[in-house]
Design an enzyme around this catalytic site. Sequence first.
Site, PDB file in Angstrom:
ATOM      1  N   ASN A  48       0.868  -1.181   0.000  1.00 26.21           N
ATOM      2  CA  ASN A  48       0.000   0.000   0.000  1.00 26.21           C
ATOM      3  C   ASN A  48       0.905   1.232   0.000  1.00 26.21           C
ATOM      4  O   ASN A  48       1.505   1.554   1.024  1.00 26.21           O
ATOM      5  CB  ASN A  48      -0.889  -0.046   1.256  1.00 26.21           C
ATOM      6  CG  ASN A  48      -1.698   1.230   1.430  1.00 26.21           C
ATOM      7  OD1 ASN A  48      -1.779   2.060   0.528  1.00 26.21           O
ATOM      8  ND2 ASN A  48      -2.293   1.377   2.601  1.00 26.21           N
TER       9      ASN A  48
ATOM     10  N   LYS B 296       0.137   4.277  -0.269  1.00 24.57           N
ATOM     11  CA  LYS B 296      -0.507   5.468   0.326  1.00 24.57           C
ATOM     12  C   LYS B 296      -0.274   6.684  -0.572  1.00 24.57           C
ATOM     13  O   LYS B 296      -0.247   6.550  -1.780  1.00 24.57           O
ATOM     14  CB  LYS B 296      -0.003   5.659   1.756  1.00 24.57           C
ATOM     15  CG  LYS B 296      -0.122   4.367   2.577  1.00 24.57           C
ATOM     16  CD  LYS B 296       0.090   4.547   4.037  1.00 24.57           C
ATOM     17  CE  LYS B 296      -0.067   3.196   4.728  1.00 24.57           C
ATOM     18  NZ  LYS B 296       0.005   3.254   6.164  1.00 24.57           N
TER      19      LYS B 296
ATOM     20  N   HIS C  58      -9.463   1.047   4.840  1.00 22.75           N
ATOM     21  CA  HIS C  58      -8.151   1.192   5.474  1.00 22.75           C
ATOM     22  C   HIS C  58      -8.291   2.100   6.699  1.00 22.75           C
ATOM     23  O   HIS C  58      -9.074   3.054   6.684  1.00 22.75           O
ATOM     24  CB  HIS C  58      -7.132   1.772   4.490  1.00 22.75           C
ATOM     25  CG  HIS C  58      -5.752   1.768   5.071  1.00 22.75           C
ATOM     26  ND1 HIS C  58      -5.312   2.768   5.900  1.00 22.75           N
ATOM     27  CD2 HIS C  58      -4.748   0.862   4.994  1.00 22.75           C
ATOM     28  CE1 HIS C  58      -4.077   2.478   6.304  1.00 22.75           C
ATOM     29  NE2 HIS C  58      -3.717   1.328   5.757  1.00 22.75           N
TER      30      HIS C  58
ATOM     31  N   GLU D  40      -6.652   4.472   7.839  1.00 18.39           N
ATOM     32  CA  GLU D  40      -6.486   5.919   7.626  1.00 18.39           C
ATOM     33  C   GLU D  40      -7.766   6.529   7.056  1.00 18.39           C
ATOM     34  O   GLU D  40      -8.097   7.680   7.323  1.00 18.39           O
ATOM     35  CB  GLU D  40      -5.268   6.172   6.731  1.00 18.39           C
ATOM     36  CG  GLU D  40      -3.978   6.003   7.526  1.00 18.39           C
ATOM     37  CD  GLU D  40      -2.827   5.390   6.766  1.00 18.39           C
ATOM     38  OE1 GLU D  40      -2.828   5.429   5.520  1.00 18.39           O
ATOM     39  OE2 GLU D  40      -1.923   4.838   7.429  1.00 18.39           O
TER      40      GLU D  40
ATOM     41  N   GLY E 254       2.679   2.180  10.671  1.00 15.86           N
ATOM     42  CA  GLY E 254       3.611   3.296  10.507  1.00 15.86           C
ATOM     43  C   GLY E 254       4.322   3.699  11.780  1.00 15.86           C
ATOM     44  O   GLY E 254       4.952   4.750  11.849  1.00 15.86           O
TER      45      GLY E 254
ATOM     46  N   SER F 186       3.633  -2.162  10.223  1.00 17.83           N
ATOM     47  CA  SER F 186       5.099  -2.185  10.382  1.00 17.83           C
ATOM     48  C   SER F 186       5.724  -3.529  10.002  1.00 17.83           C
ATOM     49  O   SER F 186       6.644  -4.004  10.667  1.00 17.83           O
ATOM     50  CB  SER F 186       5.495  -1.779  11.804  1.00 17.83           C
ATOM     51  OG  SER F 186       5.040  -0.459  12.077  1.00 17.83           O
TER      52      SER F 186
END
Length: 253
Positions: free
Chosen positions: A9, A11, A97, A99, A175, A215
């Site tokens: 991904n 982003k 997702h 986010e 992240g 991560s």
Amino acid sequence: MRKPFVAGNWKMNTDSQSSVTLARGVAEGSVESAGRNVDVAVCPPFVYLQSVARAVSSSSVAVGAQDVYFEKKGAFTGEVSAAMLKEIGCTYALCGHSERRHVLGETDELVNKKVTAAIAGGLLPILCVGELQSQRESGRTEEVVTRHVTKGLAGLSGAKVSAVTVAYEPVWAIGTGLTATPAQAQEVHALIRKLLGDLYDNETAEATRILYGGSVKPDNAAELMSQRDIDGVLVGGASLKVEDFLGIIQAAV
Ligand code: PGA
């Protein structure tokens, strides 16, 4: 036997040139493994989907969108339909997702509409689920993940659900460099698989791929994927470096 699946991904990263360079690097570097032993996908920003799809077209690397809108067409400024994504060569679409849930306020109901529309439009949705740190700390992980999965798949028949991949991504691990331990991740994956069995049947539960995200790096991917119910990984930061992403693909083989 579930085939491992590694998805990157990207982003809101890369540009027109680096997206193609990255995609080519992944396609060239995963010739041996991608397709046969592991499914690989990259999810670039919308604007680079078409050029990335072209760049990987002679390889078995698939392309996914980071989001999809649930309506087919019309006055929905800024949105992109499943048919549009399919037409330019997308195979997958991320739905829900974290986010999008937490930065953009997407609800379970909206995510469910997106999953449903993705399948109807011929895409394979990757339904992202996972708890916030505060929810884990207050012992609500099971409740939150159960809600995300149950509501995300609401109204879908067993046949339709076979198009879905679930991605468990604890928000506190995204992240942050804080990966869930393999045991922590496996515990939630097993819970999701059991839930799929309750919502559908054992066959569906055993056939559905459940990815871990948060991560993931070349040095922790193999141990995560060695867990019984972890069928692959959804990778953010480490999917932006060819060597790191290839290392993770290698760990899945
Ligand atoms: P990360 O992101 O690998 O950078 O933690 C994962 C994701 O958000 O899918």
